[in-house]
Each structure stands twice: as C-alpha cells, then as structure tokens.
Write a protein that holds these residues in place. Structure first.
Motif, PDB file in Angstrom:
ATOM      1  N   ASP A 134      41.246  40.004  37.352  1.00  0.00           N
ATOM      2  CA  ASP A 134      41.791  38.870  38.086  1.00  0.00           C
ATOM      3  C   ASP A 134      41.594  39.128  39.582  1.00  0.00           C
ATOM      4  OD1 ASP A 134      43.790  36.425  37.917  1.00  0.00           O
ATOM      5  OD2 ASP A 134      44.483  37.700  39.562  1.00  0.00           O
ATOM      6  N   LEU A 135      41.243  38.070  40.317  1.00  0.00           N
ATOM      7  CA  LEU A 135      41.024  38.199  41.768  1.00  0.00           C
ATOM      8  C   LEU A 135      42.366  38.187  42.491  1.00  0.00           C
ATOM      9  CD1 LEU A 135      38.009  35.769  42.177  1.00  0.00           C
ATOM     10  CD2 LEU A 135      37.947  38.251  42.114  1.00  0.00           C
ATOM     11  N   ASP A 136      42.662  39.263  43.220  1.00  0.00           N
ATOM     12  CA  ASP A 136      43.892  39.329  44.008  1.00  0.00           C
ATOM     13  C   ASP A 136      43.716  38.536  45.298  1.00  0.00           C
ATOM     14  OD1 ASP A 136      44.918  41.206  42.128  1.00  0.00           O
ATOM     15  OD2 ASP A 136      43.816  42.804  43.152  1.00  0.00           O
ATOM     16  N   ASN A 137      44.792  37.854  45.691  1.00  0.00           N
ATOM     17  CA  ASN A 137      44.819  37.117  46.967  1.00  0.00           C
ATOM     18  C   ASN A 137      43.733  36.041  47.019  1.00  0.00           C
ATOM     19  OD1 ASN A 137      46.872  38.925  47.909  1.00  0.00           O
ATOM     20  ND2 ASN A 137      45.266  40.413  48.374  1.00  0.00           N
ATOM     21  N   LEU A 167      40.153  43.111  43.486  1.00  0.00           N
ATOM     22  CA  LEU A 167      40.042  42.882  42.045  1.00  0.00           C
ATOM     23  C   LEU A 167      40.975  43.833  41.312  1.00  0.00           C
ATOM     24  CD1 LEU A 167      38.440  41.434  39.738  1.00  0.00           C
ATOM     25  CD2 LEU A 167      36.981  43.456  39.688  1.00  0.00           C
ATOM     26  N   SER A 168      41.845  43.255  40.494  1.00  0.00           N
ATOM     27  CA  SER A 168      42.695  44.053  39.612  1.00  0.00           C
ATOM     28  C   SER A 168      42.222  43.863  38.182  1.00  0.00           C
ATOM     29  CB  SER A 168      44.162  43.624  39.735  1.00  0.00           C
ATOM     30  OG  SER A 168      44.695  43.989  40.979  1.00  0.00           O
ATOM     31  N   SER A 169      42.169  44.967  37.436  1.00  0.00           N
ATOM     32  CA  SER A 169      41.727  44.860  36.047  1.00  0.00           C
ATOM     33  C   SER A 169      42.602  45.732  35.156  1.00  0.00           C
ATOM     34  CB  SER A 169      40.252  45.268  35.909  1.00  0.00           C
ATOM     35  OG  SER A 169      40.063  46.620  36.277  1.00  0.00           O
ATOM     36  N   GLY A 170      42.592  45.390  33.894  1.00  0.00           N
ATOM     37  CA  GLY A 170      43.343  46.158  32.902  1.00  0.00           C
ATOM     38  C   GLY A 170      42.625  46.111  31.577  1.00  0.00           C
ATOM     39  N   GLY A 171      42.539  47.239  30.908  1.00  0.00           N
ATOM     40  CA  GLY A 171      41.794  47.273  29.659  1.00  0.00           C
ATOM     41  C   GLY A 171      42.479  48.110  28.595  1.00  0.00           C
ATOM     42  N   LYS A 175      48.178  45.260  39.292  1.00  0.00           N
ATOM     43  CA  LYS A 175      48.653  44.405  40.377  1.00  0.00           C
ATOM     44  C   LYS A 175      49.959  44.939  40.957  1.00  0.00           C
ATOM     45  CE  LYS A 175      46.604  39.931  39.152  1.00  0.00           C
ATOM     46  NZ  LYS A 175      46.089  39.651  40.499  1.00  0.00           N
ATOM     47  N   ASN A 176      50.858  45.341  40.065  1.00  0.00           N
ATOM     48  CA  ASN A 176      52.157  45.827  40.527  1.00  0.00           C
ATOM     49  C   ASN A 176      52.047  47.180  41.219  1.00  0.00           C
ATOM     50  OD1 ASN A 176      53.395  43.559  39.475  1.00  0.00           O
ATOM     51  ND2 ASN A 176      53.780  44.511  37.479  1.00  0.00           N
ATOM     52  N   ASP A 177      50.930  47.878  40.972  1.00  0.00           N
ATOM     53  CA  ASP A 177      50.740  49.202  41.562  1.00  0.00           C
ATOM     54  C   ASP A 177      49.948  49.130  42.872  1.00  0.00           C
ATOM     55  OD1 ASP A 177      51.064  51.980  41.581  1.00  0.00           O
ATOM     56  OD2 ASP A 177      49.126  52.320  40.622  1.00  0.00           O
ATOM     57  N   GLY A 178      49.830  47.931  43.425  1.00  0.00           N
ATOM     58  CA  GLY A 178      49.195  47.806  44.721  1.00  0.00           C
ATOM     59  C   GLY A 178      47.921  46.973  44.742  1.00  0.00           C
ATOM     60  N   THR A 197      43.574  49.681  35.305  1.00  0.00           N
ATOM     61  CA  THR A 197      44.431  50.447  34.401  1.00  0.00           C
ATOM     62  C   THR A 197      43.871  50.328  32.984  1.00  0.00           C
ATOM     63  OG1 THR A 197      46.384  49.977  35.757  1.00  0.00           O
ATOM     64  CG2 THR A 197      46.769  50.725  33.499  1.00  0.00           C
ATOM     65  N   VAL A 198      43.617  51.466  32.329  1.00  0.00           N
ATOM     66  CA  VAL A 198      43.021  51.456  30.985  1.00  0.00           C
ATOM     67  C   VAL A 198      43.930  52.237  30.047  1.00  0.00           C
ATOM     68  CG1 VAL A 198      41.028  52.126  29.591  1.00  0.00           C
ATOM     69  CG2 VAL A 198      40.688  51.264  31.905  1.00  0.00           C
TER      70      VAL A 198
END
Length: 487
Positions: free
Chosen positions: A356-359, A446-450, A475-478, A483-484
């Motif tokens: 997801d694109l931040d800001n 860019l924030s990502s999670g997998g 996102k919550n971590d800055g 995060t995987v």
C-alpha cells in the motif's frame, strides 16, 4: 396440336410459378422464424453477458464498501466506544473520538465516499458527514432512520436509497454496537462505468433496483427514483437470475449480494426492427431467387454470430483487467489465486504479499490528481519489474493497494519465507529508486506485508487478511517497511 402444346407450356409455366411462389414463401417463413429465434437467443446471451459483468462489478464495489466499514471492527477502541455514555470523562471522550476519526480518515482517504462516519443514538457523529446528508436531517433523526433500516436484518446491515428523497447517493449502514452505526455513502454516478452498454445493444435499458423495486440507477435518467415499469415488473416477477421474453419485451435479471437486482431490458419491437426489414427484402427477392435468399440468410447469420462473439470476447477480456494499470482486478486476482489454492497442495508452499502507498493523499494534494494517477500506473510497472520471471500473480486490489501471490515448489516453508523477504526488499529498493522525487516532495513510501504458508492450509480470505494485518504492522511501525510472517 400447336395450341395444345402452347396450353401445356402455359400450364407448366403456371405450375412452376406457383411452385416457386409457394416454395419461396415457405422457405422465407421458415428461414425468418429461425432467424428471429436465433436473434432472440443471441440477444439474450449478449444481454446476459453484459448484465453478469455489471453484476460482478457492482458486487465488487459494494463489497469494497462493506469491507472498508468492517475494518472498524478490528479494534475494540473503535467498536466499544459509546458517545451516549454520560459517565465518560469529556477528555477521554475527545481522545476516543480522535482515535476513531483518524482510523476513518486512514480507511477512507482513497475512496470516493460522500460520507464515512459512526453515528450514535444521540445523533452525535465521528468521521465526516457531508453538508448534503446533514441537510436531510435538520431536526436530527439520522440514527433512527438507519437503525430502522437494519433492525430486521440478520447481519445488522442495510443498503439504503432515496434517504429523505435524495436520489443521487447510496447509503450503507452497519451496526457497530448497541448505540452506534457505521454509515457510508457514495454517489450513484460512481457506478456509471459499471453499466456501460455495448454499441450493439445501444437501445437496451439497464436498471439497478432495490428490494422495493425502486430504480436506483438507470441508463434512462428520468427513471431514477421511480418504480420499475409495470410491464417489466410483470415479466421478471421476483426472479433473481433469469433471461426471459414475451411479445413486448426481452429482459434479464441478476441479483446482487445485498438483495438488489440488475435488470436489463429491450423492447422486442426494437430488437426485431432489423429483422422485420430483412423479412421484406427477403420476401421480394425470394420470388425469383430462392437460392440467393438462402445464401443471404446464411451470411447474415454468420455475420451476426461474429458480432456476438466479438462483443462477448471483449467483455471477457475487460472483466479481468484493471483499467488504469492493466493488472488483474480484485475479482480476477481472487479467482486466479483461489483456483491455485484449490489445486493439489502436496509439496508446495505459497506466499501472499499486500502493499500500500503511504501518504498517497499527499501526492494528490501537492502534485494533483493527474500525478496521483501516474503514480498508480508507475507502481504497476514497479511491481512487474520487481517480480519479473518469478511466476507472480499480481493484482490491483483497489485505490493504492496492490497484491502479489506465488506458488513455490519447495515443501519447506523456510526457503519460501526467505525468498519472500528477498522479493519484498527488492520491491522496496526498486520503489525507492523509481519514486525518489515523490518521496522528497510528498513523503510517499511503500508499506508491505506478506505471509508464507503450506499450500492448501488456508483459503484466499485468510491469506488476504493475514497479509493485510502484516502490512498494517509495517504502517504502524513507521511506514516504508515490509513485514513477513510464516503462518
């Protein structure tokens, strides 16, 4: 003798003429009946294909709204707060409302919502409520109206149209707690692209009707807020999925997940207009040219078949692609991943990455919406470059949110886990290089999670939710991180 021969010749000519006329009439009648039936059948198929595509698109849009609203259930701080509780300290109340409002802004900033708020039994609200909606309730009563709409629904939710006579918005309401309701609205016009009519069916009328058969949307704007025309209502009845016709009209019905229906119809007089003209020309030609008439009918049938096949192929191709980026859309992405997950899961692992694109809102605010659209298109190119030759299934889930899925042959999750970390970091590096200018101007990141799991252990929805949760950890971590997790 000569007179007798002449009489016989005249008789033969007359009999032959009668045979030709009768044969021509019979063949023309049979051919025209077959042509009418084929035209009707093909038109039903074409209208059904268009209606099914519209149903999928509208359901996808409605489901997106429901899922955005449902994210307010992710934290008890959102769904347990009660603005009607007079025992809450004023400072604590303001703090709680600020937390909820920030979450609403975070969820809705990329959506074209007119309203997105939590309304309480005392008619207080948190979030944004447009002036138009406020104007519909000069003496309060907003909460009571939506509470009445959902009171008999087992899911405690309702889709509402025509609120206080307003016909340009659709409202979605879902109970959050005993004294609170989530309310979201958007313009009906947001659905206009969904109901695009193929040129070959330009005179077809497409309608979206609610459970009371009130017309929510129509390609004939004068019908909006009116009841479904009696002749169409009598034809389709309470059917939820059907394709039917009578002497006056042809119609198809497709039901949405919320109980509303998409009804497409066309008068038989318009549908058969070209066929009637063809009948006249064919009848005149058939008197002296039976074979030519048959050839014309065959050519016309082939030409019509080619037109139908071309339109259906175009609909099928456009159904899978996101218009802006060319990536898979949410529905096609989910179907592709679900099909793979339903296959033989022995000896495989799978990976699911959300990003997801931040800001991103800052890009639109500082650089303009055209620049925002360009960022989305470039982001699709970044994904393609990052995951080239990896076998990734890539899709745009909505707004500035994207997803990727892999099926790895490794039976052990650890190598797949390490590979997903590598791919996520590669994506981050390519993104940072591509958007270096935007990062300095608008803090775009860019924030990502997998997640990595054994094939067959989880369904699409579970993988999607776990990856989404991992992304929000980033996102919550800055923000600007990945995060995987192995699950």
């Amino acid at each position: 003798m000569q007179n007798d021969l002449r009489r016989k010749q005249m008789l033969f000519t007359t009999v032959l003429a009668v045979i030709i006329v009768v044969s021509s009439a019979a063949i023309t009648l049979v051919a025209q009946t077959f042509s009418d039936q084929t035209l009707t059948s093909r038109s039903l198929d074409l209208i059904s294909a268009n209606a099914t595509q519209a149903q999928m698109n509208v359901d996808q849009y409605f489901l997106k709204v429901e899922k955005v609203a449902a994210l307010l259930y992710s934290d008890e701080a959102y769904y347990e707060f009660d603005a009607t509780d007079t025992s809450i300290d004023e400072y604590d109340k303001l703090q709680a409302e600020d937390v909820i409002e920030n979450r609403i802004i975070d969820l809705g900033m990329m959506e074209n919502f007119c309203d997105f708020a939590v309304i309480y039994a005392n008619d207080e609200s948190v979030g944004w409520v447009s002036q138009t909606t406020k104007g519909l309730f000069p003496d309060d009563g907003m909460y009571d109206l939506f509470a009445d709409a959902i009171k008999d629904d087992p899911k405690s939710e309702a889709w509402v149209f025509g609120v206080k006579g307003n016909d340009d918005r659709i409202y979605y309401a879902k109970r959050l707690n005993e004294h609170a309701i989530v309310m979201v609205s958007f313009y009906v016009s947001e659905l206009s692209d969904t109901f695009a009519v193929p040129e070959s069916l330009g005179e077809m009328t497409v309608r979206l009707v609610d459970t009371d058969n009130t017309i929510v949307y129509s390609t004939d704007p004068d019908e909006v807020s009116q009841q479904l025309p009696a002749e169409i209502d009598n034809l389709v009845g309470e059917d939820t999925y059907s394709a039917i016709y009578d002497e006056e009209n042809l119609a198809t019905v497709d039901a949405l997940g919320n109980g509303w229906r998409i009804i497409c119809s066309e008068p038989m007089s318009i549908l058969m207009r070209d066929s009637n003209a063809l009948r006249q020309r064919t009848t005149l030609a058939a008197v002296g040219l039976i074979i030519a008439a048959i050839i014309i009918d065959i050519l016309m049938a082939r030409h019509f078949n080619n037109q139908v096949n071309s339109v259906v192929d175009d609909l099928s191709e456009s159904a899978d692609s996101d218009r802006m980026t060319g990536l898979l859309n949410k529905t096609a992405f989910e179907l592709r991943v679900t099909k793979d997950l339903d296959g033989d899961g022995d000896g495989r692992t799978v990976a699911f990455l959300m990003c997801d694109l931040d800001n991103f809102k800052a890009v639109n605010d500082t650089l303009g919406h055209n620049a925002g659209d360009e960022v989305i298109i470039r982001m699709a190119s970044v994904l393609r470059e990052s995951f080239a030759d990896t076998g990734a299934v890539i899709g745009r889930i909505g707004g500035d949110e994207f997803a990727a899925y892999w099926s790895f042959e490794e039976p052990d999750e650890q190598p797949s886990y390490e590979r997903l970390i590598y791919l996520a970091n590669k994506l981050q590096n390519i993104f940072n290089k591509e958007f270096e200018a935007e990062r300095s101007k608008s803090l775009l990141s860019l924030s990502s999670g997998g997640v990595v799991a054994r094939a067959g252990a989880f369904d699409f929805e579970t993988l999607y939710t776990r990856a989404d949760n991992a992304m929000y950890e980033s996102k919550n971590d800055g923000k600007g991180k990945s995060t995987v997790r192995m699950i």
